[in-house]
Scaffold this motif. Structure first.
Motif, PDB file in Angstrom:
ATOM      1  N   ARG A 271      -7.385  -8.196  -6.108  1.00 44.42           N
ATOM      2  CA  ARG A 271      -6.134  -7.828  -6.089  1.00 44.42           C
ATOM      3  C   ARG A 271      -5.622  -6.800  -5.102  1.00 44.42           C
ATOM      4  O   ARG A 271      -4.522  -6.631  -4.878  1.00 44.42           O
ATOM      5  N   TRP A 274      -4.002  -6.811  -1.399  1.00 41.94           N
ATOM      6  CA  TRP A 274      -2.712  -6.498  -0.763  1.00 41.94           C
ATOM      7  C   TRP A 274      -2.577  -5.261   0.218  1.00 41.94           C
ATOM      8  O   TRP A 274      -1.702  -5.048   1.205  1.00 41.94           O
ATOM      9  N   LYS A 275      -3.513  -4.359   0.244  1.00 34.18           N
ATOM     10  CA  LYS A 275      -3.604  -3.007   0.919  1.00 34.18           C
ATOM     11  C   LYS A 275      -3.604  -3.503   2.769  1.00 34.18           C
ATOM     12  O   LYS A 275      -3.128  -2.888   3.267  1.00 34.18           O
ATOM     13  N   TYR A 277      -2.143  -5.769   4.077  1.00 37.76           N
ATOM     14  CA  TYR A 277      -0.748  -6.023   4.492  1.00 37.76           C
ATOM     15  C   TYR A 277       0.309  -5.168   4.690  1.00 37.76           C
ATOM     16  O   TYR A 277       1.338  -5.415   5.138  1.00 37.76           O
ATOM     17  N   THR A 278      -0.133  -4.123   4.186  1.00 39.89           N
ATOM     18  CA  THR A 278       0.903  -2.671   4.414  1.00 39.89           C
ATOM     19  C   THR A 278       1.020  -2.682   5.819  1.00 39.89           C
ATOM     20  O   THR A 278       2.066  -1.869   6.172  1.00 39.89           O
TER      21      THR A 278
END
Length: 591
Positions: A271, A274-275, A277-278
């Protein structure tokens, strides 16, 4: 030249964005292969994205047509004028662009030469060496005291420096480098370091990439080695080496402590992906701010024909430095014939190039007061002339020059004097330049303190005995090593709560900053549109050759330069804030 510097600034800024994203979000994750491609994507994005420019068209209302000729600059009604030709002030200006380019070229060439020398050194090591082919790898056993390294499918080592078990661990490590083509990463990175040598971020970026490649090799090699602890012993026994090949991965490149920590660290949860996509919204903001070129186009004037019919007729006579005596005579005849205006030319002087250096023009009309233009000096005159406007059957005569004369002045033997007789100055007011919006500041504030931040209490690894055949010393060393590893386990803090606090604070600040940036982007679009309107209006009202237009454009360029300075200061403030965060992170999580 300016385009080159802009490209360098944009590329450097993109490198900063990717490095900060990696350092603050991904550095402690075990997504080593994904981190590899993320860092490489940052390099190529910084090289390609500055060339990607999108065009935005802004439609504006047509500017009103001026009743004056576009060459008309200064109009003084019913006045007598002696005016001067503005002289250029000679000054010595340092061209900093060439100086900066020279400094950059020196650094570039120096690193390029060093790159060539490193290749020569590598070829010297491999030249005339016996190669042993095994599967997809070529093993080269050398006698030189050089650290083991891979070079594409070559694996180079000195077997006499290691025991059999140590050599096995090292070869497994180097096989990963060779199998995954890490040499390509190193060469690409070296090229970027040559191109952006002046940017300190590229050297930090280099360290991050090389360190991540070591994490990949350690992680894959540990999977193939049955005794994981023995592999860690190998890392700790040999921590430094006197000689290595500069353009390759060598076995002792990373910080040993951090490599051991990453080897024993649990796999990151999926999970946390997501980093990655920052970086996307940041890149989108970069494109919106710096990669969109606004072009103003004027709407079609439907009532142009009707407006033209209602315009005041304008007649302009322009006297240039190369106007001949015959042309002056024809002007006087045409004024008399068409407008019943007497024009008398006198005091005509010319230089060796047959250019006018002195002239006096007197005009007179029965219903107007007499007016005159007189120029005298050693240099060719500037353009001057006469404007005749007709409105409601009445003719109005005005004089014009290519410079505004506000007060008496003397420059290079030219005397400027204004003597008003009747009437007033009919110079139209210049449009006011719009005010550029202010850049928002990135929110700042204190960050939470990370747990276990005292790095001074971290144990030091034991030193391997010089004589490895000494069984007593080796047994003592292994006991000390076991104690060291046990102590190291206590120095792996639970950072989840701390990271959550940091992420929440940063997400709140980024959200607030993005809102302010959205407002700023809208204000910038309006500012760009207003500036385009002003430019078109000034050009139509005064003409490109006029002094007012030139002054307006200088003012516009000054405003744009101030805006650019504000942007650079803003980028500097953000960079200082990021460095402060890095400092806090280093103090709290230094392994």
């Amino acid at each position: 030249m300016e385009a080159l510097f802009i490209f360098i600034i944009k590329s450097s800024a993109l490198l900063v964005l990717f490095y900060c994203a990696y350092y603050f979000l991904l550095d402690k994750e075990t997504f080593f292969n994904s981190n590899r491609w993320f860092l490489l994507a940052g390099l190529f994005t910084s090289l390609i994205l500055p060339f990607v420019v999108f065009t935005k068209i802004v439609w504006i209302d047509p500017a009103p047509v001026s009743i004056l000729n576009t060459n008309a600059i200064s109009v003084l009604n019913k006045s007598q004028i002696s005016f001067y030709r503005s002289a250029e002030i000679e000054s010595f200006d340092i061209n900093w662009s060439y100086i900066l380019l020279a400094i950059y070229s020196i650094g570039f060439l120096t690193l390029l030469v060093k790159f060539a020398i490193d290749f020569y050194s590598l070829n010297s090591v491999l030249k005339d060496k016996k190669v042993q082919q095994q599967a997809d790898f070529k093993f080269v056993d050398i006698k030189e005291n050089i650290a083991p390294f891979p070079y594409f499918d070559y694996i180079v080592y000195n077997s006499s420096m290691f025991t059999a078990s140590e050599l096995e661990n090292i070869i497994e490590h180097e096989k990963v480098h060779s199998d995954q083509n890490h040499t390509v990463d190193v060469l690409v990175l070296r090229i970027f370091c040559i191109l952006f040598w002046f940017n300190p971020i590229i050297w930090m970026y280099k360290k991050a990439i090389l360190q991540n490649l070591e994490f990949i090799a350690d992680n894959e090699a540990a999977k193939k080695i049955s005794d994981k602890k023995a592999y860690q012993y190998t890392l700790l026994k040999i921590t430094t080496h006197e000689s290595c090949v500069a353009i390759t991965n060598h076995f002792y490149q990373s910080l040993i402590k951090k490599r051991i920590v990453m080897l024993n660290k649990n796999q990151s949860k999926k999970r946390n992906c997501w980093k990655y996509y920052t970086i996307i919204p940041v890149l989108i903001a970069f494109v919106l701010l710096f990669q969109i070129r606004t072009i103003a186009q004027e709407k079609e004037r439907k009532d142009l024909k009707e407006n033209t019919q209602n315009e005041t007729p304008v007649y302009v006579l322009k006297i240039r430095k190369n106007t001949t005596d015959q042309e002056l005579k024809e002007m006087a005849e045409k004024l008399k014939k068409d407008h019943n205006i007497d024009m008398v030319v006198s005091n005509v002087k010319r230089n060796t190039q047959n250019e006018l250096t002195a002239i006096k023009v007197d005009i007179n009309k029965e219903t107007e007061n007499a007016q005159s233009i007189e120029v005298e000096g050693d240099e060719a005159i500037k353009n001057c002339g006469i404007i005749v406007t007709t409105k409601d059957g009445l003719k109005n005569i005005n004089l014009l020059t290519d410079g505004l004369i506000d007060e008496p002045a003397t420059i290079r033997k030219r005397i400027a004097e204004i003597s008003q007789t009747n009437g007033s100055n009919l110079l139209p007011a210049s449009p006011v330049s719009p005010t550029p919006p202010a850049l928002p500041a990135f929110p700042t504030g204190p960050m939470p303190q990370a747990p276990n931040a005292d790095i001074s209490k971290m144990p030091n690894p034991p030193i391997a005995p010089a004589d490895r055949k000494d069984k007593v010393a080796m047994a003592k060393f292994e006991i000390e090593m076991a104690e060291f590893l046990k102590k190291m386990e206590t120095f792996q803090p639970d950072m989840s709560a701390y990271e959550k606090q940091v992420e929440e604070i940063m997400s709140q600040r980024e959200a607030a900053y993005e809102k302010e940036m959205a407002k700023y982007n809208l204000a910038m679009d309006k500012f760009s549109s207003d500036m385009d309107k002003l430019n078109i209006e000034m050009e139509q009202k005064y003409g490109k050759d006029s002094k007012i237009y030139e002054t307006s454009m200088k003012q516009r360029n000054l405003e744009m330069r101030r805006l650019e300075i504000n942007k650079r200061q803003h980028e500097k403030d953000v960079l200082l804030y990021e460095r402060e965060l890095q400092k806090i992170e280093r103090q709290n999580n230094r392994f």
